[in-house]
Design an enzyme around this catalytic site. Sequence first.
Site, PDB file in Angstrom:
ATOM      1  N   GLU A  37     -26.473  16.632  -1.981  1.00 14.57           N
ATOM      2  CA  GLU A  37     -27.942  16.595  -1.071  1.00 14.57           C
ATOM      3  C   GLU A  37     -28.634  15.132  -1.432  1.00 14.57           C
ATOM      4  O   GLU A  37     -29.639  15.591  -1.339  1.00 14.57           O
ATOM      5  CB  GLU A  37     -28.716  17.591  -1.647  1.00 14.57           C
ATOM      6  CG  GLU A  37     -28.190  18.577  -2.679  1.00 14.57           C
ATOM      7  CD  GLU A  37     -28.459  19.912  -2.771  1.00 14.57           C
ATOM      8  OE1 GLU A  37     -29.562  20.699  -1.746  1.00 14.57           O
ATOM      9  OE2 GLU A  37     -27.727  20.466  -3.060  1.00 14.57           O
ATOM     10  N   CYS A  93       0.032  -1.678   0.001  1.00 12.68           N
ATOM     11  CA  CYS A  93      -0.042   0.184   0.457  1.00 12.68           C
ATOM     12  C   CYS A  93       0.998   0.975   0.135  1.00 12.68           C
ATOM     13  O   CYS A  93       0.600   2.268  -0.356  1.00 12.68           O
ATOM     14  CB  CYS A  93      -0.483  -0.034   1.419  1.00 12.68           C
ATOM     15  SG  CYS A  93      -2.078   1.149   1.307  1.00 12.68           S
ATOM     16  N   HIS A 102     -26.640  22.304   1.197  1.00 11.11           N
ATOM     17  CA  HIS A 102     -27.081  23.162  -0.151  1.00 11.11           C
ATOM     18  C   HIS A 102     -26.250  24.293  -0.723  1.00 11.11           C
ATOM     19  O   HIS A 102     -26.169  24.630   0.209  1.00 11.11           O
ATOM     20  CB  HIS A 102     -28.658  22.893  -0.033  1.00 11.11           C
ATOM     21  CG  HIS A 102     -28.753  24.176  -1.987  1.00 11.11           C
ATOM     22  ND1 HIS A 102     -28.904  23.070  -3.230  1.00 11.11           N
ATOM     23  CD2 HIS A 102     -29.043  24.930  -2.015  1.00 11.11           C
ATOM     24  CE1 HIS A 102     -29.296  23.894  -3.875  1.00 11.11           C
ATOM     25  NE2 HIS A 102     -29.465  25.544  -3.412  1.00 11.11           N
ATOM     26  N   LYS A 151       0.031   5.473  -5.958  1.00 18.64           N
ATOM     27  CA  LYS A 151      -1.202   5.025  -7.503  1.00 18.64           C
ATOM     28  C   LYS A 151      -2.190   6.985  -7.066  1.00 18.64           C
ATOM     29  O   LYS A 151      -2.285   7.698  -7.935  1.00 18.64           O
ATOM     30  CB  LYS A 151      -1.687   4.239  -6.690  1.00 18.64           C
ATOM     31  CG  LYS A 151      -3.694   4.290  -7.552  1.00 18.64           C
ATOM     32  CD  LYS A 151      -4.238   3.392  -6.969  1.00 18.64           C
ATOM     33  CE  LYS A 151      -4.959   3.802  -6.214  1.00 18.64           C
ATOM     34  NZ  LYS A 151      -6.214   3.125  -5.187  1.00 18.64           N
ATOM     35  N   GLU A 188      -8.063   2.190 -12.644  1.00 16.95           N
ATOM     36  CA  GLU A 188      -7.184   3.235 -12.028  1.00 16.95           C
ATOM     37  C   GLU A 188      -6.075   3.541 -12.547  1.00 16.95           C
ATOM     38  O   GLU A 188      -6.100   5.183 -13.070  1.00 16.95           O
ATOM     39  CB  GLU A 188      -6.666   2.662 -10.109  1.00 16.95           C
ATOM     40  CG  GLU A 188      -8.093   3.431  -9.145  1.00 16.95           C
ATOM     41  CD  GLU A 188      -7.749   2.825  -7.917  1.00 16.95           C
ATOM     42  OE1 GLU A 188      -8.458   2.546  -7.343  1.00 16.95           O
ATOM     43  OE2 GLU A 188      -6.683   1.857  -7.763  1.00 16.95           O
ATOM     44  N   CYS A 212      -1.842   1.903  -3.186  1.00 18.46           N
ATOM     45  CA  CYS A 212      -2.866   2.849  -2.873  1.00 18.46           C
ATOM     46  C   CYS A 212      -1.836   4.099  -2.845  1.00 18.46           C
ATOM     47  O   CYS A 212      -3.085   5.260  -3.431  1.00 18.46           O
ATOM     48  CB  CYS A 212      -2.826   2.531  -0.995  1.00 18.46           C
ATOM     49  SG  CYS A 212      -3.316   1.063  -1.153  1.00 18.46           S
ATOM     50  N   TYR A 234      -9.721  -2.207  -9.851  1.00 21.23           N
ATOM     51  CA  TYR A 234      -9.102  -1.459  -9.131  1.00 21.23           C
ATOM     52  C   TYR A 234      -8.155  -1.004 -10.214  1.00 21.23           C
ATOM     53  O   TYR A 234      -8.421   0.162 -10.089  1.00 21.23           O
ATOM     54  CB  TYR A 234      -8.950  -2.020  -8.074  1.00 21.23           C
ATOM     55  CG  TYR A 234      -9.647  -1.419  -7.046  1.00 21.23           C
ATOM     56  CD1 TYR A 234     -10.656  -1.000  -5.995  1.00 21.23           C
ATOM     57  CD2 TYR A 234     -10.422  -2.908  -6.829  1.00 21.23           C
ATOM     58  CE1 TYR A 234     -11.514  -1.107  -5.167  1.00 21.23           C
ATOM     59  CE2 TYR A 234     -11.501  -3.013  -5.555  1.00 21.23           C
ATOM     60  CZ  TYR A 234     -11.954  -2.310  -4.482  1.00 21.23           C
ATOM     61  OH  TYR A 234     -12.652  -2.181  -3.622  1.00 21.23           O
TER      62      TYR A 234
END
Length: 457
Positions: free
Chosen positions: A443, A43, A438, A51, A184, A48, A180
């Site tokens: 929302e 990772c 908002h 990346k 990616e 991760c 993944y």
Amino acid sequence: MSDFDFDLFVIGGGSGGVRAARIAATHGARVGIAEEYRYGGTCVIRGCVPKKLMVYASRFSEEFEDAAGFGWQVGESSFDWERLIDAKDREIARLEGIYRRNLERSGVELFDTRAVLEDAHTVHLLTDGRRIRAERILIAVGATPNVDATLPGGEHVITSNEVFHLADLPKRVIVAGGGYIAVEFAGIFAGLGAETTLIYRGEEVLRGFDDDLRQVLHEEMEKKGIRVLCGDVFSSIEKTEDGLIGHTRKGEALHADKIMFAIGRRPNTAGLGLEAAGVELASSGAIIVDEASQTNVPSIYAVGDVTDRVNLTPVAIREGHAFADSVYGGKQWSADHSMIPTAVFSQPEIGTVGLTQAEALEKYGAVDVYKAHFRPMKHTLSGRDEKMLMKVLVEPESDKVLGVHILGHDAGELVQVLGIALRMGATKADFDATMAVHPTAAEELVTMREPTERLRA
């Protein structure tokens, strides 16, 4: 006097192993850890973290274009691959240093070497030949990229191990795979200006994700200029003076400077001495463990991707922590592998938690689907043709929210918070009673009043 050198010896200095070692040491255990490459594991070192840094870099090409719609006049821009890689390397070195220091501060003894098992309590350190005796041994060596050893010309491909160290940015890239890593890196290369093709044997990318997410991501990737070929695989790879040619089973000849395989990962158990120690393995090579991460050999445990349960970094960390607390801290618990939020840093990004539509319908026989597919506010001025998808799945009898799936900007950030709500058993009424923020894209999650579909098995 103990017959053992350590109470716990950890093989593997990735996220799960480091967490287990540190927590066990804070509970008073004598802990050693061996890592043959760099502390931080896949990772941090070549997964991760680097990346995500490259994802950030690749997004700027669109940000520069979008700025014009907001009154900015952006001058000529250029990208320097070498500067990105140098900056990435400095950050990874900094993080590895932190991992080392944190282990040392916790009282863990570090061994920079490959370590293999000799029996249920003995570890052989290959660098200096030492043999370490430990009351318990934890295996946390992760996984390694799959390659097709039978593919003619397969020696010419790269994987996620090599991609972070390329000397130059390829002008033409083919990524093989649909998970993944594949989607990616297709987005990264395309965003940095490479002509990019993704080829995947399945009928649609991201197998196991909600079908609407898969379809919409495919469409959005193609809008960004990525050629997505599903239902095809390479039959051979040819090296020429002009680069590589990937020949496919459907007769395509795909020209590239680099071909990256991201066709899955396998547990990194080869040559680890597990057979000698009597540890039972699955046909995939994964270490078989129980809920407490214990193998069939009582003194040997395993956590993380090497067990092939849920192959995500936070899961490995949680498994390692649970092991250390339970064995050394007097706090019995185990990692819960249900309702895990996850993100795919594709472009657009995906965040998802809970059941897919297909899973919800199969399990409950009925599901109400609330779905919004819209152009986010930012692109009303940027003019970019990019849509956002939000999908909420509800069990009609209990009103419980079974899954939430998002595709769009900051989807990963959103799904972290949504994961808390779903673990607490949130209902659609809870979503409806929550005041909207908002103007935001999020929302939509609390303003979708009527189902777009009412599905019944």
